[in-house]
Design a protein around this motif. Structure first.
Motif: not given
Length: 288
Positions: A40-44, A46-49
């Protein structure tokens, strides 16, 4: 430098994703193993993408407690990385989230002993790890120690040449002592039980990154503590542990991990200074 194939267990985590990114940047073949697959990119970050480099990683779903789910992924790997330890056990988290009373949760968390799995060295090849706590809790013994020993064992059986264990510089007063003792137990067992593996034990202090804003003030405080401890000749280390160890940027540690895999001469414990040295080598390599 020859192209390598690495498997990162916990590759969708805070440090694991960065190890994958650095390895991809070197043109290596990278497989990530985790229960959920792609991060889940937003957790690792600075971007959700998903970043462009992520398409070069094979994001595989597997259970670290069930070797049969990941054993085939170790085939032909040059190196395997274990980056799946836990910082807080469930009962400790329960106190912080209000799901368990302070007395009940902390008495369990700071218990002198807890169980992990069955002896991982005595299990059959591919046999899953069975939590021995009556409630099936994921303890330090299970996740920091037994899962790492088992992964190293499976890597050795798969003829993998290098194994990297993400350990820690020290414990801290706010964590149960078992947090660090289980990591040290894992290191010693892996080193003695699998002599054919080039085992590398990465021991960073606190990891920070601007994508996790809460880590910045903690790192600042840790840096100040490190400076004071240095001026006192390290006298605070025994008392404060990792709280006075120099904090490191997560990207720097990832660079060091990949450089350690690339450098066949690196083996054993890799502390803060060596981590910085390896990252500097990687930085100079990138400038060429």
């Amino acid at each position: 430098m020859s192209k390598k194939r690495i498997v990162v267990c916990g590759g969708n985590g805070f440090l694991g994703t960065r190890i994958c990114k650095v390895a991809v940047g070197r043109g290596w073949e990278v497989t990530s193993i985790s229960r959920s697959g792609e991060p889940t990119w937003s957790s690792v970050t600075s971007s959700p993408t998903a970043p462009p480099w992520s398409t070069s990683v094979s994001w595989q779903k597997a259970d670290i407690l069930k070797p049969a789910t990941y054993k085939s992924l170790l085939k032909d790997a040059d190196a395997v990385v274990h980056s799946m330890g836990i910082l807080l056990e469930a009962d400790y988290k329960g106190v912080l989230t209000g799901k368990e009373s302070v007395w009940s949760g902390l008495s369990r968390a700071f218990s002198a002993t807890k169980q992990g799995s069955q002896n991982p060295l005595e299990r059959q090849e591919g046999e899953e790890l069975k939590p021995q706590e009556k409630d099936g809790q994921l303890t330090y013994e299970l996740m920091n120690r037994d899962s790492a020993i088992t992964l190293a064992q499976e890597a050795s059986l798969s003829q993998v040449s290098s194994f990297v264990y993400i350990s820690a510089a020290a414990g801290t007063p706010i964590l149960p002592k078992r947090y660090i003792t289980t990591k040290r137990d894992a290191e010693s067992t892996i080193a003695s039980s699998f002599p054919k593996l080039r085992s590398i034990f990465i021991r960073p202090g606190f990891l920070y990154d601007s994508s996790r804003t809460f880590t910045i003030p903690i790192a600042f405080a840790g840096g100040a503590g490190h400076m004071v401890n240095s001026m006192l000749g390290g006298r605070l280390t025994a008392l404060a542990g990792a709280a006075v160890e120099k904090p490191l940027k997560a990207d720097l540690v990832a660079e060091a991990v990949v450089e350690a895999i690339a450098d066949e001469g690196v083996k054993g414990v890799v502390g803060t200074q060596k981590i910085e040295d390896l990252a500097n080598v990687a930085w100079r390599r990138g400038m060429l």
